[in-house]
Design an enzyme around this catalytic site. Sequence first.
Site, short mmCIF file in Angstrom:
data_model
loop_
_atom_site.label_atom_id
_atom_site.label_comp_id
_atom_site.label_asym_id
_atom_site.label_seq_id
_atom_site.Cartn_x
_atom_site.Cartn_y
_atom_site.Cartn_z
N GLY A 99 -5.71 -5.45 1.71
CA GLY A 99 -4.86 -5.46 2.73
C GLY A 99 -3.72 -6.90 2.47
O GLY A 99 -2.73 -7.21 2.41
N ARG B 63 0.75 -1.24 -0.20
CA ARG B 63 0.18 -0.35 -0.03
C ARG B 63 0.59 1.16 0.27
O ARG B 63 0.57 2.20 -0.87
CB ARG B 63 -0.42 -0.40 0.92
CG ARG B 63 -2.09 -0.69 1.21
CD ARG B 63 -2.93 -0.97 1.81
NE ARG B 63 -4.41 -1.71 1.92
CZ ARG B 63 -5.70 -1.79 2.62
NH1 ARG B 63 -4.40 -2.07 4.29
NH2 ARG B 63 -6.37 -2.10 2.17
N LYS C 188 -13.14 -11.04 9.26
CA LYS C 188 -14.08 -9.42 9.46
C LYS C 188 -15.69 -10.34 9.09
O LYS C 188 -16.41 -9.87 7.61
CB LYS C 188 -13.78 -8.58 9.33
CG LYS C 188 -12.92 -8.55 10.26
CD LYS C 188 -11.78 -6.86 9.31
CE LYS C 188 -11.60 -6.73 7.87
NZ LYS C 188 -10.03 -5.17 7.26
N GLY D 184 -12.60 -4.47 1.53
CA GLY D 184 -14.09 -3.58 1.64
C GLY D 184 -14.95 -2.66 0.67
O GLY D 184 -15.85 -2.88 -0.10
P1 ADP Z 1 -8.53 -8.04 3.89
O1 ADP Z 1 -7.51 -7.53 4.56
O2 ADP Z 1 -7.65 -9.03 2.60
O3 ADP Z 1 -9.62 -7.19 3.69
P2 ADP Z 1 -9.28 -9.52 6.30
O4 ADP Z 1 -8.84 -8.38 7.15
O5 ADP Z 1 -10.91 -9.32 6.10
O6 ADP Z 1 -8.97 -9.56 4.50
O7 ADP Z 1 -8.94 -11.16 6.80
C1 ADP Z 1 -7.37 -11.20 7.13
C2 ADP Z 1 -7.58 -12.31 8.28
O8 ADP Z 1 -8.46 -13.54 8.11
C3 ADP Z 1 -5.93 -13.00 8.60
O9 ADP Z 1 -4.96 -12.02 8.97
C4 ADP Z 1 -6.30 -14.47 8.47
O10 ADP Z 1 -5.35 -14.50 9.31
C5 ADP Z 1 -7.81 -14.28 8.98
N1 ADP Z 1 -7.84 -15.27 9.22
C6 ADP Z 1 -8.02 -16.29 8.00
N2 ADP Z 1 -8.58 -16.93 8.02
C7 ADP Z 1 -9.55 -17.45 9.35
C8 ADP Z 1 -9.98 -18.62 9.75
N3 ADP Z 1 -10.32 -19.43 10.02
N4 ADP Z 1 -9.79 -17.90 11.26
C9 ADP Z 1 -9.12 -16.89 11.74
N5 ADP Z 1 -8.84 -16.11 11.17
C10 ADP Z 1 -9.01 -16.23 10.05
MG MG Z 2 -6.93 -6.73 6.62
#
Ligand code: ADP
Ligand code: MG
Length: 404
Positions: free
Chosen positions: A360, A37, A207, A384
Amino acid sequence: MRSIDDIDVAGRRVLLRSDLNVPLDLKGSGEITDDGRIRASLPVIKKLSDRGARVVIMAHLGRPKGADHAERAAGGPSLHVVGVRLTELLGKQVEFAADLAGPSAAATVGALTDGGVALLENVRFEPAETSKDDSERARLAARLAELGDVYVGDGFGVVHRKQASVYDLPALLPHAAGDLILAEVAVLKRLTEKPARPYVVILGGSKPSDKLGVIGNLLGVADRLLIGGGMSYTFLAALGYEVGNSLLEADQIETVRSVMAEAERRGVEIVLPTDLVVATHFAPDADSVVVPADAIPADREGVDIGPDTRALFAAKLIDARTVFWNGPLGVFEFPAFAAGTRAIAEELTKVDGLTVIGGGDSAAAVRSFGLADSAFGHISTGGGASLEYLEGKTLPGLTALETD
Ligand code: ADP
Ligand code: MG
């Protein structure tokens, strides 16, 4: 939307809202684990500086907690580490202000010369930044407006947030959209205007409460939804399965049931994990086993999709012509639980069509596997924000830049 090429910036103080919310290794060194980023934000910073602007960057990092600026500043995370990396990547000193709209910010901005660059401390140290109260946000925006003559919005990852530095501040100053926002919107347009089909959306991440809400709207967009990661457990619970200690949004189970019914009516396929890696606890060296999705032991938590699910998701991607992916499919930061996310990232590189990865952590994941950005159609800085754009929602940060 006006671009920065349409505005005069030489000798003027430009308040630039960037998205520098990079993942940090919080359990270890606190180092930046993926600076994508920051790199994506560089072109606009360079361009403004080269044109003689006095660039004042505003950005957030993480989700600080506390009642006021002092409490939040004490708890962190501070943007200082980002300022250091930005200085390295830019090849030019980035002055750091220890507050956002306080004495340090005023002094730092006051001392800038033409072409100089400053970074203000984490905007989310001011609780008003994210306040639902319009007048609280307006007061913060007015304080920030004192620091600039022009506003440039370039933080694509936050354009879906109605926040002071994203939504309220541009209304107070002449404003333009940065090149990153314009580029992101151009790619997402391709996903919304006659995407090639089948169109597959892959959702994961941690999330579920943020993202479960969007799934309903994606039914009108995608042909198939592949669901893994943290949000899949609420789906499995909706099917009546035990999910043990896995991430679960119990109050969303009813919503998820109606989404599944609606998907069935519309002929949209929702593909859920058939097996999972379950660990004794949340740790890199936790003991783990693979179990069927309907047999999660009560004392275990799901941390990755299993081998059958990897094969199932791969089969659902073979004929895809458009793919959007947001959210890792497991706790990829722990190598033992990265196999599912890695396998799907590799499948994506084989897709004959447009592939877009947003978010991210999702971007950090694919880069951590050593896959080049060029192996994908586009790696978006917004998770998001991209999802909400794809749903056809109005994004406050874009509206603010479009409005005169
Ligand atoms: P992004 O940043 O790509 O939008 P998020 O912030 O929603 O994605 O999610 C990223 C996090 O989700 C990572 O830190 C990962 O460790 C976590 N994650 C993925 N699967 C699981 C799971 N089964 N249990 C807990 N955390 C998880
Ligand atoms: Mg994230």
